[in-house]
Each structure stands twice: as C-alpha cells, then as structure tokens.
Design an enzyme around this catalytic site. Structure first.
Site, PDB file in Angstrom:
ATOM      1  N   SER A  16     -10.226 -70.946 -10.339  1.00 26.94           N
ATOM      2  CA  SER A  16     -11.255 -71.929 -10.661  1.00 26.94           C
ATOM      3  C   SER A  16     -11.357 -72.951  -9.536  1.00 26.94           C
ATOM      4  O   SER A  16     -10.522 -72.983  -8.620  1.00 26.94           O
ATOM      5  CB  SER A  16     -10.955 -72.655 -11.985  1.00 26.94           C
ATOM      6  OG  SER A  16      -9.805 -73.463 -11.866  1.00 26.94           O
ATOM      7  N   GLY A  17     -12.396 -73.780  -9.594  1.00 28.42           N
ATOM      8  CA  GLY A  17     -12.524 -74.911  -8.695  1.00 28.42           C
ATOM      9  C   GLY A  17     -12.608 -74.550  -7.228  1.00 28.42           C
ATOM     10  O   GLY A  17     -13.204 -73.532  -6.836  1.00 28.42           O
ATOM     11  N   ASP A  63       3.324 -68.718 -10.985  1.00 25.09           N
ATOM     12  CA  ASP A  63       3.520 -70.161 -11.073  1.00 25.09           C
ATOM     13  C   ASP A  63       4.077 -70.635  -9.733  1.00 25.09           C
ATOM     14  O   ASP A  63       5.203 -70.295  -9.366  1.00 25.09           O
ATOM     15  CB  ASP A  63       4.483 -70.502 -12.206  1.00 25.09           C
ATOM     16  CG  ASP A  63       4.632 -72.014 -12.424  1.00 25.09           C
ATOM     17  OD1 ASP A  63       4.205 -72.800 -11.547  1.00 25.09           O
ATOM     18  OD2 ASP A  63       5.187 -72.404 -13.458  1.00 25.09           O
ATOM     19  N   VAL A  64       3.290 -71.407  -8.997  1.00 25.86           N
ATOM     20  CA  VAL A  64       3.701 -71.795  -7.641  1.00 25.86           C
ATOM     21  C   VAL A  64       4.907 -72.721  -7.649  1.00 25.86           C
ATOM     22  O   VAL A  64       5.541 -72.920  -6.609  1.00 25.86           O
ATOM     23  CB  VAL A  64       2.543 -72.452  -6.868  1.00 25.86           C
ATOM     24  CG1 VAL A  64       1.422 -71.451  -6.619  1.00 25.86           C
ATOM     25  CG2 VAL A  64       2.020 -73.695  -7.582  1.00 25.86           C
ATOM     26  N   TYR A 155      -1.121 -88.119  -9.153  1.00 22.83           N
ATOM     27  CA  TYR A 155      -2.003 -87.366  -8.261  1.00 22.83           C
ATOM     28  C   TYR A 155      -2.045 -88.012  -6.881  1.00 22.83           C
ATOM     29  O   TYR A 155      -1.925 -87.343  -5.856  1.00 22.83           O
ATOM     30  CB  TYR A 155      -3.408 -87.306  -8.868  1.00 22.83           C
ATOM     31  CG  TYR A 155      -4.372 -86.409  -8.123  1.00 22.83           C
ATOM     32  CD1 TYR A 155      -4.400 -85.048  -8.373  1.00 22.83           C
ATOM     33  CD2 TYR A 155      -5.258 -86.929  -7.188  1.00 22.83           C
ATOM     34  CE1 TYR A 155      -5.285 -84.211  -7.699  1.00 22.83           C
ATOM     35  CE2 TYR A 155      -6.147 -86.108  -6.510  1.00 22.83           C
ATOM     36  CZ  TYR A 155      -6.165 -84.756  -6.775  1.00 22.83           C
ATOM     37  OH  TYR A 155      -7.036 -83.936  -6.095  1.00 22.83           O
ATOM     38  N   ARG A 204     -12.306 -91.267 -23.033  1.00 18.86           N
ATOM     39  CA  ARG A 204     -12.678 -89.980 -22.451  1.00 18.86           C
ATOM     40  C   ARG A 204     -12.702 -90.087 -20.934  1.00 18.86           C
ATOM     41  O   ARG A 204     -13.064 -91.107 -20.364  1.00 18.86           O
ATOM     42  CB  ARG A 204     -14.057 -89.534 -22.952  1.00 18.86           C
ATOM     43  CG  ARG A 204     -14.092 -89.119 -24.401  1.00 18.86           C
ATOM     44  CD  ARG A 204     -15.425 -88.481 -24.769  1.00 18.86           C
ATOM     45  NE  ARG A 204     -16.545 -89.402 -24.550  1.00 18.86           N
ATOM     46  CZ  ARG A 204     -17.466 -89.242 -23.598  1.00 18.86           C
ATOM     47  NH1 ARG A 204     -17.387 -88.211 -22.759  1.00 18.86           N
ATOM     48  NH2 ARG A 204     -18.458 -90.101 -23.474  1.00 18.86           N
TER      49      ARG A 204
END
Length: 326
Positions: A16-17, A63-64, A155, A204
């Site tokens: 994805s992405g 899974d990295v 992040y 949200r």
C-alpha cells in the site's frame, strides 16, 4: 543503475501507499520487483492485479522488525536470483497522541518498524552490494526528519533517526564506489497511513491538508535508483517550513506547531485505538483518498491559514520590538 530493466529490487511496505506506488513504477520500468509486507492477503491482491505489467512481480510476507527473518529472506533471494540490485525501505506506521499519553509499546513499535525495520534491511543487503560491487539503498525519511510536530513524537523521532542514519551509512560506504545510500523526504502524501494509524488524541485523525499523490514520491524513488543522490525533498511547500524553522525556530514552534497539530485532527470524538500497529493494514491500494477534500474542510483550511498568517505576523512584530528594545 541507469537501466532498471530486469534489475532485482526489493520494496518493503509494498502492499500500500508509497511502497505500492513504487512497485507499480518499477514494474513499468521492466524490473523484477519483490514486494514485501506483513499481510499476505493484501500482497496476493497486489500480485493478482498486476499480472500484465511489463516487469516481474514477486511477493513475500515478512515482518521487517524480525532481523533473522529478513536475513533469511535476503539469502533466499540471492540464491534464487544471484543478485539484489536495489532495496527501498518504504515500510512505515504511525500513531497520534501526546507523548505522555502514548503507551510505551506503541511508541516502541513505531520506532521498531520505521527505524529498526529499515536497519534490518540495510544490514542484510549492504554486504551483498559490497560483494557484487554495486547496489542502491533508498530510505524513506520525511520532512518530519528535519522539524518536529506535536502529536507524532514517535514518528518524528524515527524519521529524524532514519535521515541521520542514512547520512552515517553514506559516509561508511565511501570505500565502495558502486554502493549508494539515498534518503527521500516527502511532505504529506495521500496514503492509507492515516486510516491505519494508532490514535490517542480523543479526536478523529485525518491527513494534513492537500497531500500529494504517492506517484510523485515513487517517481523520486525510481529516479534515485536510476541515478543515486544523497537526499531528495518531495513537495515544494515543505521547503517553506524548512526555511521557517531554520530562520525563526522559536516563532515556528509557537505558531506552526499548533497549526500542524490542528491540521491533523478533524474534530469529533474518537475512541482510543492502536490502529494497525501490530497487524497488517495494507489494502492493496497506493492512495488513501485524502486528496478529495470536502468543501467544509477547504473553508476550515482557509480560516486556519488566515489565523496562522496573523499569528506569524504578530510574532514577528513582537520579536522585532523586543530586539529594538534590547
């Protein structure tokens, strides 16, 4: 690596992405692409939808963050193909919330995927690059690898680290002229990252305003695989933020910080969730649908931009007055 035809290139986060957009561009260039992600089902959907592309697509559920599994994957890849020519570290996740309210395991998971997952890939593939005398490693950092923002501390920490680590690697591979390490710093991108994010804000979460198409980032990545460069920023608006934080960091933190936090929260109550931090969130789509901005959001953005500009002007006037007083 000017010609990508039949080159073997691994793309993590390939379901994805940005990762999936990169897979598509590489397939169109005739590459043999190995798309890696946690979710096998999403990968199978990706493979089924791309059977007619010029290149060859392989998929691998991985899974990295599992270093031993990544080592085994690279050994098997080289045994089958005899080489690995490029590696794109595009796997990434995020979570939102004030640092004090984020569960420690969620903070650690974001850093593990974004930073340690990238390190595991590099650790496994760089010796192969050295042995064969060439290879390109592309790490996906972020504009948030150069300045911070509220509510995204894990992040930001991971992307600052990816950018600095990439610089260290470049210095260390200078004795291997055919080996390159590149970093890509995109601004906001329309991907499913935000739908799958953890959320401890109580509101949200949505993408920042007016995100770019992931194809723009994929084009930059493919460009680096063809002709490596140290670092590439994608998104002109991000350069203005770089300038603001470089010229007036205090003002930028006071004014831009709250504005960026506001731009991520859409209003409306949201129960706490870990999102897809510990499971596959891939849906076989490169985009998240955030570029279709509804009119109320545009109005909200305009009002926010006006308030931001007014605050910046007032802060600038206050700073000038303080300097004059001194």
């Amino acid at each position: 690596m000017q010609d990508l035809d039949r080159r073997v290139i691994v793309v993590t986060g390939g379901s994805s992405g940005i990762g999936l957009a990169t897979v598509d561009h590489l397939l169109d260039a005739g590459s043999t692409v190995v798309a890696v992600a946690r979710g096998g089902d999403a990968l199978e959907q990706v493979a089924a939808a791309r059977s007619s592309r010029p290149g060859v697509l392989e998929v691998a559920a991985l899974d990295v963050t599992d270093a031993a599994a990544v080592d085994g994957f690279v050994a098997d890849l080289v045994a089958r193909h005899g080489t690995v020519d490029g590696w794109v570290n595009a796997a990434g996740i995020t979570t939102y919330g004030r640092f004090e309210t984020l569960p420690a395991e969620e903070f650690d998971r974001v850093v593990a995927v974004n930073l340690l997952g990238s390190a595991n890939g590099a650790r496994a593939v760089l010796p192969r690059f050295r042995d064969q005398g060439e290879g390109v490693l592309v790490n996906i950092a972020s504009v948030l690898g150069r300045f911070g923002t509220p509510l995204m501390s894990p992040y930001v920490a991971s992307k600052f680290a990816v950018r600095g680590w990439s610089q260290s690697l470049r210095m260390e591979v200078r004795d291997a002229p055919g080996v390159s390490v590149c970093a890509v710093l995109p601004g906001p991108v329309d991907t499913p990252l935000f739908q799958h994010a953890g959320n401890r804000t109580g509101e949200r979460i949505e993408s920042p305003s007016l995100p770019m198409d992931p194809d723009r980032v994929a084009e930059a990545i493919v460009g680096l695989l063809r002709r490596p460069r140290r670092e590439v920023v994608v998104g002109q608006a991000s350069r203005l933020l770089f300038l603001a934080f470089a010229v007036a960091p205090g003002v930028a933190e006071r004014v831009l910080g709250p504005a960026m936090a506001w731009d991520h929260t859409a209003g409306g109550a949201q129960a706490p969730t870990a999102g897809a931090l510990d499971r596959s969130g891939g849906e076989g789509q490169p985009v998240g649908g955030w570029r279709l901005v509804p009119l109320p959001h545009v109005r909200r953005l305009i009002r926010g931009a006006g308030a931001l500009a007014g605050g910046a002007i007032l802060s600038g006037v206050a700073a000038a007055a303080e300097r004059r007083r001194r």
